[in-house]
Design an enzyme around this catalytic site. Structure first.
Site, PDB file in Angstrom:
ATOM      1  N   HIS A   1       8.360 -19.625  57.832  1.00  0.00           N
ATOM      2  CA  HIS A   1       8.459 -20.642  56.787  1.00  0.00           C
ATOM      3  C   HIS A   1       8.738 -19.961  55.456  1.00  0.00           C
ATOM      4  O   HIS A   1       8.157 -18.910  55.156  1.00  0.00           O
ATOM      5  CB  HIS A   1       7.173 -21.457  56.667  1.00  0.00           C
ATOM      6  CG  HIS A   1       6.882 -22.256  57.879  1.00  0.00           C
ATOM      7  ND1 HIS A   1       7.589 -23.386  58.214  1.00  0.00           N
ATOM      8  CD2 HIS A   1       5.964 -22.068  58.859  1.00  0.00           C
ATOM      9  CE1 HIS A   1       7.117 -23.869  59.351  1.00  0.00           C
ATOM     10  NE2 HIS A   1       6.145 -23.081  59.758  1.00  0.00           N
TER      11      HIS A   1
ATOM     12  N   TYR B   1      11.760 -24.081  47.963  1.00  0.00           N
ATOM     13  CA  TYR B   1      12.444 -23.302  48.989  1.00  0.00           C
ATOM     14  C   TYR B   1      13.339 -22.192  48.456  1.00  0.00           C
ATOM     15  O   TYR B   1      13.882 -21.415  49.225  1.00  0.00           O
ATOM     16  CB  TYR B   1      13.261 -24.239  49.887  1.00  0.00           C
ATOM     17  CG  TYR B   1      12.409 -25.278  50.565  1.00  0.00           C
ATOM     18  CD1 TYR B   1      11.515 -24.918  51.567  1.00  0.00           C
ATOM     19  CD2 TYR B   1      12.473 -26.615  50.195  1.00  0.00           C
ATOM     20  CE1 TYR B   1      10.717 -25.864  52.182  1.00  0.00           C
ATOM     21  CE2 TYR B   1      11.675 -27.568  50.810  1.00  0.00           C
ATOM     22  CZ  TYR B   1      10.800 -27.181  51.798  1.00  0.00           C
ATOM     23  OH  TYR B   1      10.009 -28.121  52.403  1.00  0.00           O
TER      24      TYR B   1
END
Length: 146
Positions: free
Chosen positions: A104, A26
């Site tokens: 995302h 991430y």
């Protein structure tokens, strides 16, 4: 002076842990880092953002309804893990008349098989993923065109 169009930026479970949670997937940006960059970009586009995060599915649904009620221009939605499980979020997106862009940081289709299906994506107008924190900025640029 006319009201500035608002883009809701809704973030789901565990996104409050960005910067600490699996940075190899991430990235190292926190949600506050992303918010700061989005606010700067929104200002350049003549927009405002209303950025929120919750670990609770019902809050995300309520905020989608609120976005419609207040006349938001669009919603950027990173539903986190709810992306792959929530028919309720799918239905909430379908129930409102404003565009929703799925966002995302990672590329779900390149990860575990259970992440390959998106209930959110089935209802959203568009989906932007795999660009790290830049996914949000790309989604904001797309939302500005609605």
């Amino acid at each position: 002076m006319a009201d500035i169009p608002v883009i809701f930026v809704l973030n789901g479970p565990n996104l409050n842990l960005l910067g600490m949670r699996e940075p190899e997937i991430y990235g190292s940006n926190t949600l506050d880092d992303i918010a700061g960059r989005l606010e700067d970009r929104a200002r350049d586009l003549g927009l405002a953002i209303d950025m929120r995060q919750s670990n609770h599915e019902g809050h995300l649904i309520d905020w989608l309804h609120e976005a419609q009620a207040v006349g938001a221009k669009a919603v950027l939605l990173n539903a986190g893990g709810y992306t792959h499980t929530s028919i309720a979020l799918h239905d909430a997106i379908k129930a409102i008349n404003i565009p929703v862009i799925e966002v995302h940081l990672s590329q779900p289709t390149e990860r575990e098989a259970f992440r390959h299906h998106s209930y959110v994506g089935l209802a959203a107008r568009d989906s932007i993923s795999g660009h790290g924190a830049k996914s949000y900025e790309l989604a904001l640029d797309a939302a500005a065109k609605f």
